[in-house]
Scaffold this motif. Sequence first.
Motif, PDB file in Angstrom:
ATOM      1  N   ALA A   1       0.848  -1.197   0.000  1.00  0.00           N
ATOM      2  CA  ALA A   1       0.000   0.000   0.000  1.00  0.00           C
ATOM      3  C   ALA A   1       0.879   1.241   0.000  1.00  0.00           C
ATOM      4  CB  ALA A   1      -0.928   0.003   1.216  1.00  0.00           C
ATOM      5  N   ALA A   2       0.307   2.354  -0.438  1.00  0.00           N
ATOM      6  CA  ALA A   2       1.014   3.629  -0.428  1.00  0.00           C
ATOM      7  C   ALA A   2       0.011   4.763  -0.405  1.00  0.00           C
ATOM      8  CB  ALA A   2       1.920   3.753  -1.648  1.00  0.00           C
ATOM      9  N   VAL A   3       0.450   5.922   0.071  1.00  0.00           N
ATOM     10  CA  VAL A   3      -0.350   7.144   0.003  1.00  0.00           C
ATOM     11  C   VAL A   3      -0.196   7.718  -1.402  1.00  0.00           C
ATOM     12  CG1 VAL A   3      -0.657   9.471   0.909  1.00  0.00           C
ATOM     13  CG2 VAL A   3      -0.051   7.588   2.456  1.00  0.00           C
ATOM     14  N   VAL A   4      -1.317   8.031  -2.067  1.00  0.00           N
ATOM     15  CA  VAL A   4      -1.257   8.522  -3.439  1.00  0.00           C
ATOM     16  C   VAL A   4      -2.218   9.694  -3.629  1.00  0.00           C
ATOM     17  CG1 VAL A   4      -0.661   6.250  -4.353  1.00  0.00           C
ATOM     18  CG2 VAL A   4      -3.061   6.960  -4.296  1.00  0.00           C
ATOM     19  N   ALA A   5      -1.946  10.475  -4.662  1.00  0.00           N
ATOM     20  CA  ALA A   5      -2.869  11.511  -5.140  1.00  0.00           C
ATOM     21  C   ALA A   5      -3.258  11.140  -6.566  1.00  0.00           C
ATOM     22  CB  ALA A   5      -2.215  12.888  -5.099  1.00  0.00           C
ATOM     23  N   PRO A   6      -4.454  10.564  -6.776  1.00  0.00           N
ATOM     24  CA  PRO A   6      -4.876  10.216  -8.140  1.00  0.00           C
ATOM     25  C   PRO A   6      -5.051  11.445  -9.023  1.00  0.00           C
ATOM     26  CG  PRO A   6      -6.241   9.127  -6.488  1.00  0.00           C
ATOM     27  CD  PRO A   6      -5.443  10.167  -5.782  1.00  0.00           C
ATOM     28  N   GLN A   7      -5.415  12.556  -8.401  1.00  0.00           N
ATOM     29  CA  GLN A   7      -5.522  13.827  -9.109  1.00  0.00           C
ATOM     30  C   GLN A   7      -5.052  14.925  -8.168  1.00  0.00           C
ATOM     31  OE1 GLN A   7      -9.896  13.182  -9.311  1.00  0.00           O
ATOM     32  NE2 GLN A   7     -10.035  15.347  -8.738  1.00  0.00           N
ATOM     33  N   PHE A   8      -4.772  16.096  -8.725  1.00  0.00           N
ATOM     34  CA  PHE A   8      -4.218  17.172  -7.912  1.00  0.00           C
ATOM     35  C   PHE A   8      -5.209  17.571  -6.817  1.00  0.00           C
ATOM     36  CE2 PHE A   8      -3.359  21.608  -6.856  1.00  0.00           C
ATOM     37  CZ  PHE A   8      -2.000  21.545  -6.603  1.00  0.00           C
ATOM     38  N   GLY A   9      -4.719  17.606  -5.569  1.00  0.00           N
ATOM     39  CA  GLY A   9      -5.542  18.044  -4.452  1.00  0.00           C
ATOM     40  C   GLY A   9      -6.456  16.989  -3.863  1.00  0.00           C
ATOM     41  N   ARG A  10      -6.350  15.726  -4.263  1.00  0.00           N
ATOM     42  CA  ARG A  10      -7.144  14.635  -3.687  1.00  0.00           C
ATOM     43  C   ARG A  10      -6.208  13.495  -3.312  1.00  0.00           C
ATOM     44  NH1 ARG A  10     -11.506  16.779  -1.886  1.00  0.00           N
ATOM     45  NH2 ARG A  10     -12.079  14.625  -1.366  1.00  0.00           N
ATOM     46  N   TRP A  11      -6.337  13.040  -2.067  1.00  0.00           N
ATOM     47  CA  TRP A  11      -5.441  12.027  -1.516  1.00  0.00           C
ATOM     48  C   TRP A  11      -6.209  10.778  -1.124  1.00  0.00           C
ATOM     49  CZ3 TRP A  11      -0.231  12.888  -1.429  1.00  0.00           C
ATOM     50  CH2 TRP A  11       0.190  14.208  -1.615  1.00  0.00           C
ATOM     51  N   THR A  12      -5.553   9.627  -1.253  1.00  0.00           N
ATOM     52  CA  THR A  12      -6.163   8.377  -0.830  1.00  0.00           C
ATOM     53  C   THR A  12      -5.065   7.331  -0.640  1.00  0.00           C
ATOM     54  OG1 THR A  12      -7.963   6.819  -1.278  1.00  0.00           O
ATOM     55  CG2 THR A  12      -6.593   7.464  -3.161  1.00  0.00           C
ATOM     56  N   VAL A  13      -5.468   6.074  -0.525  1.00  0.00           N
ATOM     57  CA  VAL A  13      -4.539   4.952  -0.399  1.00  0.00           C
ATOM     58  C   VAL A  13      -4.686   4.069  -1.632  1.00  0.00           C
ATOM     59  CG1 VAL A  13      -3.966   2.870   0.915  1.00  0.00           C
ATOM     60  CG2 VAL A  13      -4.588   4.979   2.118  1.00  0.00           C
ATOM     61  N   ALA A  14      -3.567   3.647  -2.182  1.00  0.00           N
ATOM     62  CA  ALA A  14      -3.573   2.650  -3.249  1.00  0.00           C
ATOM     63  C   ALA A  14      -3.041   1.338  -2.685  1.00  0.00           C
ATOM     64  CB  ALA A  14      -2.730   3.100  -4.433  1.00  0.00           C
ATOM     65  N   VAL A  15      -3.747   0.243  -2.969  1.00  0.00           N
ATOM     66  CA  VAL A  15      -3.328  -1.084  -2.518  1.00  0.00           C
ATOM     67  C   VAL A  15      -3.039  -1.919  -3.754  1.00  0.00           C
ATOM     68  CG1 VAL A  15      -3.908  -3.110  -1.157  1.00  0.00           C
ATOM     69  CG2 VAL A  15      -4.763  -0.863  -0.463  1.00  0.00           C
ATOM     70  N   ASP A  16      -1.805  -2.379  -3.860  1.00  0.00           N
ATOM     71  CA  ASP A  16      -1.355  -3.129  -5.034  1.00  0.00           C
ATOM     72  C   ASP A  16      -1.658  -2.374  -6.326  1.00  0.00           C
ATOM     73  OD1 ASP A  16      -0.421  -5.161  -3.384  1.00  0.00           O
ATOM     74  OD2 ASP A  16      -2.344  -6.205  -3.389  1.00  0.00           O
ATOM     75  N   GLY A  17      -1.500  -1.059  -6.262  1.00  0.00           N
ATOM     76  CA  GLY A  17      -1.634  -0.214  -7.436  1.00  0.00           C
ATOM     77  C   GLY A  17      -3.020   0.333  -7.705  1.00  0.00           C
ATOM     78  N   THR A  18      -4.027  -0.147  -6.980  1.00  0.00           N
ATOM     79  CA  THR A  18      -5.407   0.295  -7.202  1.00  0.00           C
ATOM     80  C   THR A  18      -5.823   1.263  -6.100  1.00  0.00           C
ATOM     81  OG1 THR A  18      -5.965  -1.810  -8.245  1.00  0.00           O
ATOM     82  CG2 THR A  18      -7.802  -0.439  -7.486  1.00  0.00           C
ATOM     83  N   PRO A  19      -6.151   2.513  -6.445  1.00  0.00           N
ATOM     84  CA  PRO A  19      -6.526   3.479  -5.396  1.00  0.00           C
ATOM     85  C   PRO A  19      -7.940   3.261  -4.898  1.00  0.00           C
ATOM     86  CG  PRO A  19      -6.634   4.509  -7.561  1.00  0.00           C
ATOM     87  CD  PRO A  19      -6.096   3.130  -7.777  1.00  0.00           C
ATOM     88  N   TRP A  20      -8.147   3.585  -3.628  1.00  0.00           N
ATOM     89  CA  TRP A  20      -9.504   3.602  -3.082  1.00  0.00           C
ATOM     90  C   TRP A  20     -10.329   4.657  -3.820  1.00  0.00           C
ATOM     91  CZ3 TRP A  20      -8.114   3.917   2.855  1.00  0.00           C
ATOM     92  CH2 TRP A  20      -7.684   2.670   3.300  1.00  0.00           C
ATOM     93  N   SER A  21     -11.632   4.441  -3.864  1.00  0.00           N
ATOM     94  CA  SER A  21     -12.503   5.447  -4.478  1.00  0.00           C
ATOM     95  C   SER A  21     -12.711   6.641  -3.549  1.00  0.00           C
ATOM     96  CB  SER A  21     -13.852   4.818  -4.835  1.00  0.00           C
ATOM     97  OG  SER A  21     -14.472   4.266  -3.686  1.00  0.00           O
ATOM     98  N   SER A  22     -12.607   6.432  -2.246  1.00  0.00           N
ATOM     99  CA  SER A  22     -12.753   7.528  -1.285  1.00  0.00           C
ATOM    100  C   SER A  22     -11.469   8.350  -1.250  1.00  0.00           C
ATOM    101  CB  SER A  22     -13.040   6.979   0.113  1.00  0.00           C
ATOM    102  OG  SER A  22     -14.200   6.167   0.106  1.00  0.00           O
ATOM    103  N   THR A  23     -11.613   9.679  -1.301  1.00  0.00           N
ATOM    104  CA  THR A  23     -10.445  10.551  -1.276  1.00  0.00           C
ATOM    105  C   THR A  23     -10.638  11.654  -0.241  1.00  0.00           C
ATOM    106  OG1 THR A  23     -11.326  12.023  -2.993  1.00  0.00           O
ATOM    107  CG2 THR A  23      -9.998  10.146  -3.720  1.00  0.00           C
ATOM    108  N   PHE A  24      -9.527  12.308   0.113  1.00  0.00           N
ATOM    109  CA  PHE A  24      -9.519  13.398   1.072  1.00  0.00           C
ATOM    110  C   PHE A  24      -8.824  14.600   0.449  1.00  0.00           C
ATOM    111  CE2 PHE A  24      -9.767   9.449   3.355  1.00  0.00           C
ATOM    112  CZ  PHE A  24     -10.719   9.687   4.337  1.00  0.00           C
ATOM    113  N   ARG A  25      -9.193  15.795   0.907  1.00  0.00           N
ATOM    114  CA  ARG A  25      -8.687  16.999   0.281  1.00  0.00           C
ATOM    115  C   ARG A  25      -7.272  17.349   0.694  1.00  0.00           C
ATOM    116  NH1 ARG A  25     -11.651  22.320   1.884  1.00  0.00           N
ATOM    117  NH2 ARG A  25      -9.967  22.408   3.431  1.00  0.00           N
ATOM    118  N   ASP A  26      -6.940  17.168   1.968  1.00  0.00           N
ATOM    119  CA  ASP A  26      -5.680  17.731   2.482  1.00  0.00           C
ATOM    120  C   ASP A  26      -4.552  16.725   2.660  1.00  0.00           C
ATOM    121  OD1 ASP A  26      -6.436  20.532   2.811  1.00  0.00           O
ATOM    122  OD2 ASP A  26      -7.879  19.750   4.248  1.00  0.00           O
ATOM    123  N   MET A  27      -4.852  15.543   3.175  1.00  0.00           N
ATOM    124  CA  MET A  27      -3.773  14.574   3.360  1.00  0.00           C
ATOM    125  C   MET A  27      -4.317  13.216   3.765  1.00  0.00           C
ATOM    126  SD  MET A  27      -2.082  15.717   7.034  1.00  0.00           S
ATOM    127  CE  MET A  27      -0.779  14.508   6.873  1.00  0.00           C
TER     128      MET A  27
END
Length: 421
Positions: A284-310
């Motif tokens: 797993a890793a902390v990722v930003a799929p798009q600018f200003g949205r953060w989430t967790v990716a597990v085995d390369g697939t990001p969660w659909s839920s995202t957060f604005r700041d971190m």
Amino acid sequence: MEERSNWDWEPGSRTVADLNRLKDDYVWVEEPYARPDGEAVAAVVNVDEGEFNVCVNGEPWESTYDKIWHLRYLADGRLFAIVSEMAEWTVTIDGVPWETKFGYVWNPLFSADGRHVAVSFQQDMEYGMALDGNCWEQTFTTLTSSALSSDGRHTAAAVQVAPFGEADIQAFQKGCFTAAADGKPWDQGFVNVWNMAFSPDGSRLAAEVRLTLYEYTIAVDGAAWNGAYNCVWEPVFHPAADAVVAPVRIAGKWKLYQDDKPLWDRPFVQLWRPCFSPDGGRLAAVVAPQFGRWTVAVDGTPWSSTFRDMVTDVSFSADGRRVAALGKTGASWQVAVDGKVWRNAFDMAWQPVFSADGARVAAKVERKGAYTVAVDDRLWSRQCEAVWNPMFSPDGERLLIRAVEDGRYVRHVVPVAEIAG
């Protein structure tokens, strides 16, 4: 690490120490720290001007010091502190100081089981590391980014191995820094060396390195990856294979690489803090799929839920099947587990912890200056002045909650069902 099976798991509450009494006996009392098993609480106290001590369950150590810093309980239950006496610094464990004294010590590091302690030190304007009181034989003119192997037997740091003046840009660009493992520097020098990691057995060392003013890569045991990148983040060793994983930046995007080859196909706006499940089967890793949205990716697939700041404090369950993290949007913190965000939001939250079987998730949380514990998105009924991270019993049926209430340190053992239902 602490043997939880030997702890007292009988449900109930017990006052261990009245911290109010310390305020009457001393000039001031600093932040308390609770032992992992909940049976003791310690705090630095000011006895008089320039005179400090530590009280454990209200009882002082035999010796006083000019100053005491970074009081902490280790995983094995011992009490650690950095102390200063007569302008010399050292470490104490349960009130017993190391024989070795230093001009200055900082950045203490602890093994996972708490049995080994390392610090960075300065002595006569030379720098090194000390492990359990034993110092590196070779010292250096600078030292940063120190590391300790998970078994606590090996130390490392970024060190300067060639001199250069403040304006000597040419010498700097030739590579005056490297990593030193157990005090022995790599043969290869770099423009800069940063965060590093040991292999699980402590025999290998990887680090972020800067090749030129504009090129970065990962070096393992002094040998740099062939690829040069716009930027890199801290490397991580696979827990069950001889492989190194690190985020690298290519053409304005971040990818996860393993041994200098792409591991995840998908690029991200940002990618960092990779962490493996205990058996190495998932990543797993902390990722930003798009600018200003953060989430967790597990085995390369990001969660659909995202957060604005971190997003931070990613953790796996012991069996590696579940993943939890903290996310922040505005002033609110929430816990996310397997991509699902808890409904409750908090002013602050701390790293979620799983029960041994992974079925339950608990976290220390804060609202309006009061602290409590949440389990599976449900809150414990008590509001406390302080709370430490909750601890599950080995069978997952009970929760140890260490808390300060009305100035008293109280040890609670609570059935998990009483909170989570």
